[in-house]
Design a protein around this motif. Structure first.
Motif, PDB file in Angstrom:
ATOM      1  N   ARG A 129       1.014  -1.278   0.140  1.00 61.60           N
ATOM      2  CA  ARG A 129       0.076   0.185   0.110  1.00 61.60           C
ATOM      3  C   ARG A 129       0.976   1.296   0.212  1.00 61.60           C
ATOM      4  O   ARG A 129       0.544   2.195  -0.616  1.00 61.60           O
ATOM      5  CB  ARG A 129      -0.951  -0.024   1.172  1.00 61.60           C
ATOM      6  CG  ARG A 129      -1.992  -0.951   1.410  1.00 61.60           C
ATOM      7  CD  ARG A 129      -2.967  -0.850   0.164  1.00 61.60           C
ATOM      8  NE  ARG A 129      -3.409   0.499  -0.116  1.00 61.60           N
ATOM      9  CZ  ARG A 129      -4.402   0.961   0.179  1.00 61.60           C
ATOM     10  NH1 ARG A 129      -5.063   0.272   1.166  1.00 61.60           N
ATOM     11  NH2 ARG A 129      -4.746   2.275   0.271  1.00 61.60           N
TER      12      ARG A 129
ATOM     13  N   PHE B 265      -2.685  -3.742 -16.667  1.00 59.10           N
ATOM     14  CA  PHE B 265      -2.397  -2.260 -16.783  1.00 59.10           C
ATOM     15  C   PHE B 265      -1.630  -1.885 -15.692  1.00 59.10           C
ATOM     16  O   PHE B 265      -1.984  -1.922 -14.587  1.00 59.10           O
ATOM     17  CB  PHE B 265      -3.550  -1.418 -17.153  1.00 59.10           C
ATOM     18  CG  PHE B 265      -4.344  -2.014 -18.497  1.00 59.10           C
ATOM     19  CD1 PHE B 265      -5.437  -3.075 -18.432  1.00 59.10           C
ATOM     20  CD2 PHE B 265      -4.314  -1.418 -19.682  1.00 59.10           C
ATOM     21  CE1 PHE B 265      -6.169  -3.403 -18.978  1.00 59.10           C
ATOM     22  CE2 PHE B 265      -5.067  -1.858 -20.668  1.00 59.10           C
ATOM     23  CZ  PHE B 265      -5.982  -2.949 -20.592  1.00 59.10           C
TER      24      PHE B 265
ATOM     25  N   TYR C 103      -1.038   2.116 -14.412  1.00 57.88           N
ATOM     26  CA  TYR C 103      -1.371   3.384 -14.531  1.00 57.88           C
ATOM     27  C   TYR C 103      -0.691   4.151 -13.258  1.00 57.88           C
ATOM     28  O   TYR C 103      -0.402   3.779 -12.073  1.00 57.88           O
ATOM     29  CB  TYR C 103      -2.849   3.991 -14.287  1.00 57.88           C
ATOM     30  CG  TYR C 103      -3.662   3.491 -15.570  1.00 57.88           C
ATOM     31  CD1 TYR C 103      -4.248   2.256 -15.823  1.00 57.88           C
ATOM     32  CD2 TYR C 103      -3.864   4.461 -16.491  1.00 57.88           C
ATOM     33  CE1 TYR C 103      -4.690   2.112 -17.048  1.00 57.88           C
ATOM     34  CE2 TYR C 103      -4.606   4.143 -17.576  1.00 57.88           C
ATOM     35  CZ  TYR C 103      -4.996   2.940 -17.774  1.00 57.88           C
ATOM     36  OH  TYR C 103      -5.820   2.966 -18.964  1.00 57.88           O
TER      37      TYR C 103
ATOM     38  N   GLN D  83      -1.523   7.788 -10.896  1.00 54.20           N
ATOM     39  CA  GLN D  83      -2.344   8.774 -10.904  1.00 54.20           C
ATOM     40  C   GLN D  83      -1.676   9.925  -9.887  1.00 54.20           C
ATOM     41  O   GLN D  83      -1.146   9.803  -8.847  1.00 54.20           O
ATOM     42  CB  GLN D  83      -3.565   8.121  -9.952  1.00 54.20           C
ATOM     43  CG  GLN D  83      -4.749   9.158  -9.354  1.00 54.20           C
ATOM     44  CD  GLN D  83      -5.607   8.692  -8.645  1.00 54.20           C
ATOM     45  OE1 GLN D  83      -5.601   7.239  -8.151  1.00 54.20           O
ATOM     46  NE2 GLN D  83      -6.797   9.207  -8.703  1.00 54.20           N
TER      47      GLN D  83
ATOM     48  N   GLY E  67      -4.877  13.083 -13.687  1.00 53.56           N
ATOM     49  CA  GLY E  67      -5.741  11.764 -13.890  1.00 53.56           C
ATOM     50  C   GLY E  67      -4.979  10.495 -13.778  1.00 53.56           C
ATOM     51  O   GLY E  67      -3.986  10.576 -13.238  1.00 53.56           O
ATOM     52  N   LEU E  68      -5.342   9.705 -14.384  1.00 49.48           N
ATOM     53  CA  LEU E  68      -4.631   8.468 -14.631  1.00 49.48           C
ATOM     54  C   LEU E  68      -3.892   8.294 -16.084  1.00 49.48           C
ATOM     55  O   LEU E  68      -4.649   8.608 -16.934  1.00 49.48           O
ATOM     56  CB  LEU E  68      -5.526   7.126 -14.557  1.00 49.48           C
ATOM     57  CG  LEU E  68      -6.252   6.793 -13.201  1.00 49.48           C
ATOM     58  CD1 LEU E  68      -7.218   7.783 -12.613  1.00 49.48           C
ATOM     59  CD2 LEU E  68      -6.816   5.584 -13.447  1.00 49.48           C
TER      60      LEU E  68
ATOM     61  N   LEU F 176      -1.408   6.102 -18.451  1.00 46.53           N
ATOM     62  CA  LEU F 176      -1.148   4.764 -18.693  1.00 46.53           C
ATOM     63  C   LEU F 176       0.461   4.407 -18.863  1.00 46.53           C
ATOM     64  O   LEU F 176       1.036   5.302 -19.778  1.00 46.53           O
ATOM     65  CB  LEU F 176      -1.824   4.051 -19.791  1.00 46.53           C
ATOM     66  CG  LEU F 176      -1.330   2.806 -20.308  1.00 46.53           C
ATOM     67  CD1 LEU F 176      -2.038   1.878 -19.375  1.00 46.53           C
ATOM     68  CD2 LEU F 176      -2.091   2.363 -21.752  1.00 46.53           C
TER      69      LEU F 176
ATOM     70  N   LEU G  70      -1.498   2.442  -9.843  1.00 46.85           N
ATOM     71  CA  LEU G  70      -2.665   1.718  -9.774  1.00 46.85           C
ATOM     72  C   LEU G  70      -2.557   0.513 -10.901  1.00 46.85           C
ATOM     73  O   LEU G  70      -2.185   0.831 -12.027  1.00 46.85           O
ATOM     74  CB  LEU G  70      -3.835   2.100 -10.071  1.00 46.85           C
ATOM     75  CG  LEU G  70      -4.209   3.335  -9.060  1.00 46.85           C
ATOM     76  CD1 LEU G  70      -5.321   4.366  -9.844  1.00 46.85           C
ATOM     77  CD2 LEU G  70      -5.035   2.537  -8.163  1.00 46.85           C
TER      78      LEU G  70
ATOM     79  N   TYR H  38     -12.437  -1.803 -16.319  1.00 48.50           N
ATOM     80  CA  TYR H  38     -11.212  -2.376 -15.714  1.00 48.50           C
ATOM     81  C   TYR H  38     -11.678  -2.787 -14.261  1.00 48.50           C
ATOM     82  O   TYR H  38     -12.627  -2.145 -13.725  1.00 48.50           O
ATOM     83  CB  TYR H  38     -10.210  -1.181 -15.525  1.00 48.50           C
ATOM     84  CG  TYR H  38      -9.431  -0.870 -16.704  1.00 48.50           C
ATOM     85  CD1 TYR H  38      -8.527   0.331 -16.701  1.00 48.50           C
ATOM     86  CD2 TYR H  38      -9.278  -1.601 -17.833  1.00 48.50           C
ATOM     87  CE1 TYR H  38      -7.974   0.678 -17.723  1.00 48.50           C
ATOM     88  CE2 TYR H  38      -8.604  -1.197 -18.865  1.00 48.50           C
ATOM     89  CZ  TYR H  38      -8.104   0.109 -18.651  1.00 48.50           C
ATOM     90  OH  TYR H  38      -6.996   0.534 -19.618  1.00 48.50           O
TER      91      TYR H  38
ATOM     92  N   PHE I 187      -9.530  -2.491 -10.804  1.00 50.14           N
ATOM     93  CA  PHE I 187      -8.504  -1.811 -10.345  1.00 50.14           C
ATOM     94  C   PHE I 187      -7.910  -2.467  -8.979  1.00 50.14           C
ATOM     95  O   PHE I 187      -8.782  -2.889  -7.902  1.00 50.14           O
ATOM     96  CB  PHE I 187      -8.581  -0.243  -9.899  1.00 50.14           C
ATOM     97  CG  PHE I 187      -8.552   0.403 -11.021  1.00 50.14           C
ATOM     98  CD1 PHE I 187      -9.689   0.665 -11.858  1.00 50.14           C
ATOM     99  CD2 PHE I 187      -7.284   0.859 -11.566  1.00 50.14           C
ATOM    100  CE1 PHE I 187      -9.598   1.517 -13.216  1.00 50.14           C
ATOM    101  CE2 PHE I 187      -7.166   1.736 -12.895  1.00 50.14           C
ATOM    102  CZ  PHE I 187      -8.359   2.037 -13.543  1.00 50.14           C
ATOM    103  N   GLY I 188      -6.659  -2.427  -8.712  1.00 49.13           N
ATOM    104  CA  GLY I 188      -6.251  -2.867  -7.275  1.00 49.13           C
ATOM    105  C   GLY I 188      -6.411  -1.312  -6.435  1.00 49.13           C
ATOM    106  O   GLY I 188      -6.700  -0.577  -6.935  1.00 49.13           O
ATOM    107  N   SER I 189      -6.030  -1.577  -5.054  1.00 48.05           N
ATOM    108  CA  SER I 189      -6.344  -0.478  -4.165  1.00 48.05           C
ATOM    109  C   SER I 189      -5.137   0.392  -4.243  1.00 48.05           C
ATOM    110  O   SER I 189      -5.281   1.517  -3.715  1.00 48.05           O
ATOM    111  CB  SER I 189      -6.049  -0.856  -2.774  1.00 48.05           C
ATOM    112  OG  SER I 189      -7.388  -1.967  -2.403  1.00 48.05           O
TER     113      SER I 189
ATOM    114  N   GLY J 297      -8.730   1.992  -4.956  1.00 46.47           N
ATOM    115  CA  GLY J 297      -8.719   2.203  -6.447  1.00 46.47           C
ATOM    116  C   GLY J 297     -10.057   2.642  -6.989  1.00 46.47           C
ATOM    117  O   GLY J 297     -10.845   2.456  -6.258  1.00 46.47           O
TER     118      GLY J 297
ATOM    119  N   GLY K  88     -10.348  10.936 -18.010  1.00 46.93           N
ATOM    120  CA  GLY K  88     -10.226  12.215 -17.750  1.00 46.93           C
ATOM    121  C   GLY K  88      -9.319  12.685 -16.373  1.00 46.93           C
ATOM    122  O   GLY K  88      -8.905  11.798 -15.827  1.00 46.93           O
TER     123      GLY K  88
END
Lengths: 114, 113
Positions: free
Chosen positions: A9, A33, A35, A37, A42-43, A45, A90, A103, A105-107, B43, B104
């Protein structure tokens, strides 16, 4: 429920260290994937993989590499960590054959490079 | 260059009000438009999604409105609740592109009691 698990974490690493971020999914998804953040951006890639041993660069691959030796595991590697890589990372997975191919996502892993 | 532009960056709404978040895109190859909800320390989680063959999709208090000609889509949260306070991301994916999504920049929603 599909589960995407990120091994850490929170991580604090020193500049120049090699850093490994691990991600495991349990739903036999083909695509995975990474990413990052950042506030206001935003996110974005970094890399993705659509099959074992296959990888594709995303929008911001510089300074990163990835490894996918098994279908369920996708690792992000920071070859030589720098302070501008301090971010939330992420991992996500998806199956292109699913009717709803969003998707999961993980935490997230919050990485701080000092 | 951001492929999906989202506004506003932050939003404060009173309990019971309507929250509206807007997104715009340029790439006409996009054919799947999800919204994600992210609570602090978690997430993002898929909230609702739409394809361009419909103009609206509703799930409970959440509605996506889609305007194909304007290349815009928006999320409406009716009867907003404090538990809706989160960051919301719109996203878009082109067909046949390995499921790659463009996100976004996010909207931080605060619903005041």
């Amino acid at each position: 429920d599909v589960k995407v698990t990120q091994s850490s974490r929170y991580l604090v690493k020193r500049t120049g260290e090699k850093v490994f971020l691990e991600c495991v999914q349990d739903m036999d998804h083909e695509n995975m994937f990474w990413y990052r953040q950042d506030p206001g951006l935003g996110l974005r890639l970094i890399y993705f993989s659509y099959d074992v041993k296959m990888k594709e660069k995303g929008d911001i691959p510089e300074g990163y590499s990835v490894s996918r030796e098994k279908k369920e595991r996708f690792s992000l590697i920071l070859e030589s960590a720098s302070t501008n890589q301090t971010s939330m990372y992420l991992c996500a997975s998806s199956s292109p054959g699913a009717a709803n191919y969003g998707y999961t996502f993980g935490s997230g892993t919050r990485l701080t490079v000092v | 260059q951001q492929q999906v532009k989202q506004s506003p960056q932050s939003l404060i709404v009173q309990k019971g009000g309507i929250s509206i978040i807007n997104c715009a895109y340029e790439n006409t190859a996009f054919d799947y438009f999800p919204w994600y909800q992210q609570f602090p320390g978690k997430g993002p989680a898929l909230l609702i999604a739409i394809r361009p063959d419909v103009s609206e999709k509703k799930e409970g208090r959440f509605t996506i409105s889609f305007n194909k000609s304007a290349k815009q889509f928006s999320l409406h949260i009716m009867d907003s609740q404090p538990g809706d306070s989160a960051t919301y991301f719109c996203a878009a994916s082109p067909r046949g592109n390995f499921n790659k999504f463009y996100f976004g920049s996010g909207t931080k929603l605060n619903v005041k009691p």
